[in-house]
Design an enzyme around this catalytic site. Structure first.
Site, PDB file in Angstrom:
ATOM      1  N   LYS A   4      37.701  41.544  44.077  1.00  0.00           N
ATOM      2  CA  LYS A   4      37.995  43.006  43.864  1.00  0.00           C
ATOM      3  C   LYS A   4      36.653  43.813  44.299  1.00  0.00           C
ATOM      4  O   LYS A   4      35.878  43.556  45.058  1.00  0.00           O
ATOM      5  CB  LYS A   4      38.725  43.357  42.836  1.00  0.00           C
ATOM      6  CG  LYS A   4      39.989  42.662  42.766  1.00  0.00           C
ATOM      7  CD  LYS A   4      41.055  43.077  43.582  1.00  0.00           C
ATOM      8  CE  LYS A   4      42.101  41.881  43.533  1.00  0.00           C
ATOM      9  NZ  LYS A   4      42.878  41.948  42.069  1.00  0.00           N
ATOM     10  N   TYR A  26      47.853  42.964  34.561  1.00  0.00           N
ATOM     11  CA  TYR A  26      48.083  42.594  35.931  1.00  0.00           C
ATOM     12  C   TYR A  26      49.278  41.545  36.038  1.00  0.00           C
ATOM     13  O   TYR A  26      49.517  40.739  35.251  1.00  0.00           O
ATOM     14  CB  TYR A  26      46.720  41.863  36.371  1.00  0.00           C
ATOM     15  CG  TYR A  26      46.889  41.280  37.705  1.00  0.00           C
ATOM     16  CD1 TYR A  26      46.860  42.099  38.852  1.00  0.00           C
ATOM     17  CD2 TYR A  26      46.825  39.870  38.118  1.00  0.00           C
ATOM     18  CE1 TYR A  26      46.575  41.642  40.173  1.00  0.00           C
ATOM     19  CE2 TYR A  26      46.825  39.376  39.209  1.00  0.00           C
ATOM     20  CZ  TYR A  26      46.722  39.972  40.423  1.00  0.00           C
ATOM     21  OH  TYR A  26      46.720  39.896  41.576  1.00  0.00           O
TER      22      TYR A  26
END
Ligand SMILES: *Cc1c(COP(=O)(O)O)cnc(C)c1O
Length: 393
Positions: free
Chosen positions: A210, A113
């Protein structure tokens, strides 16, 4: 012990951590906003503050609502203990900074990420921690670097936005052989699809923002591992103050009750959309581990129960403008820097995961300028396919 441990995941997502009734027999977790917890009995106060008896002292240390959230994720990831933080980056930072010291060495991969990558390229080196980033799917290179000495082996699978698959069992065993702490960011897979601790990892991390929360309305991060690792991270967290807010913990808990249902639907929707896009003339390439054409398909089948809700595809033409043309015509998917929510979300690496890179850097990382990341929501899949079809024409 928590009875829910013996239940299947669909039951655990609803009940784990929420077995007991709360004050006034409330069946739902109360949001405890109180910062401090008072004691009439000085001896009891002392014992709670020394950790000799359960209870809370101050919300920067522990909080009842946050505890329930941590417990639910702990049960789903099948670890001994859990800790949380204000965001996904918060938990990743708490874990890395609590466990590393100057002179230590981290081995990881290039496709982590974007925020994690910044910790590796900028903030850890500043603390004299050496970071070695290997080609993401060159497992032999990772093994060779780990063998040279490694304190933390940091992995993430599937990756963002190219959806590469790492062999967790293989790499975790390489990390174990040299005594490294093996960390895995499991945000994309969720515990419904993949349990890294059962594949040999020591610590599993999530951006709860998320899929766990699932509604794009609360930030949070959570990690699960051994009591010893979690206690080290918590003693760092207490002082740095990077903690999860009780209201966010409540929103994440509420979202998690439908986690199993949502993921089942998102797995199915993403699979169908990936197959649809693979046969579409407006698409050059589709990255989804459920497709037999995906280079990591066999490993994904071995370590995942479902292939997840995120896919990416390369639109015909090879420029950023080509991706923009498609994105701007989408009617259903939101154009936003997020993923894992009930609504479909689409974006380009240039505006989301790799916003800090130049086009040349993205190209060097193997990220085409016309790549589109598509996080599949729980909408009706026929509507999603029709929307993508009209946008790609
Ligand atoms: C979003 C994300 C993070 C960071 O989470 P935040 O909650 O936004 O801080 C970390 N890892 C992955 C894989 C992510 O998708």
């Amino acid at each position: 012990m928590d009875k829910t441990n013996t239940y299947a995941m669909g039951t655990q997502t609803v009940r784990a951590g929420e077995e007991a009734l709360f004050a006034d027999n409330a069946t739902q977790v109360p949001v405890v906003h109180s910062v401090s917890f008072g004691y009439d009995d000085m001896n009891e106060w002392l014992e709670v503050s020394q950790g000799k008896r359960p209870g809370h002292i101050y919300t920067r240390n522990t909080n009842p609502t946050v505890d329930v959230f941590e417990e639910k994720v702990r049960v789903l990831e099948q670890g001994e203990a859990a800790t949380s933080a204000s965001s996904g980056m918060g938990i990743i930072s708490n874990a890395l900074f609590a466990l590393l010291a100057p002179g230590d060495r981290v081995v990881s991969v290039k496709d982590t990420y974007g925020g994690t990558n910044r910790l590796f390229s900028e903030f850890l080196p500043r603390q004299k921690v050496e970071v070695c980033l290997c080609d993401t799917v060159d497992f032999e290179a990772v093994e060779a670097e780990v063998a040279k000495g490694c304190d933390v082996l940091y992995l993430e699978t599937p990756t963002n936005p190219t959806i590469k698959i790492l062999d967790l069992e293989r790499l975790a065993s390489a990390g174990k052989a040299v005594g490294a702490v093996v960390m895995v960011d499991n945000t994309f897979a969720t515990p419904i699809n993949q349990n890294p601790l059962l594949l040999g990892a020591d610590l599993v991390l999530h951006s709860a923002t998320k899929f766990l929360g699932g509604h794009a309305d609360a930030l949070g991060g959570v990690a699960v591992g051994s009591k010893e690792l979690i206690s080290t991270i918590n003693s760092y967290r207490e002082i740095v103050g990077n903690v999860l807010d009780p209201m966010a913990a409540y929103l994440l808990l509420r979202g998690m009750k439908t986690l199993s249902l949502r993921i089942e639907r998102q797995n199915a929707n993403a699979m169908e959309i990936a197959r649809f896009l693979e046969g579409h003339p407006g698409v050059v390439q589709v990255n989804y581990p459920g497709l037999t054409s995906h280079p990591g398909h066999d490993i994904a089948r071995k370590q995942m129960r479902g292939f997840g809700g995120v896919l990416s595809f390369v639109a015909r033409g090879n420029t950023y403008e080509d991706a923009c043309h498609v994105l701007s015509r989408l009617k259903l998917a939101r154009r936003a820097a997020n993923l894992g929510a009930v609504e479909s979300i689409a974006g380009t690496p240039a505006t989301t995961s790799h916003v800090e890179c130049t086009p040349e850097e993205r190209q060097a990382m193997g990220i085409p300028e016309s790549l589109i990341r598509f996080s599949t929501g729980i909408e009706d899949v026929e509507d999603l396919k029709a929307d993508l079809d009209q946008a790609l024409r």
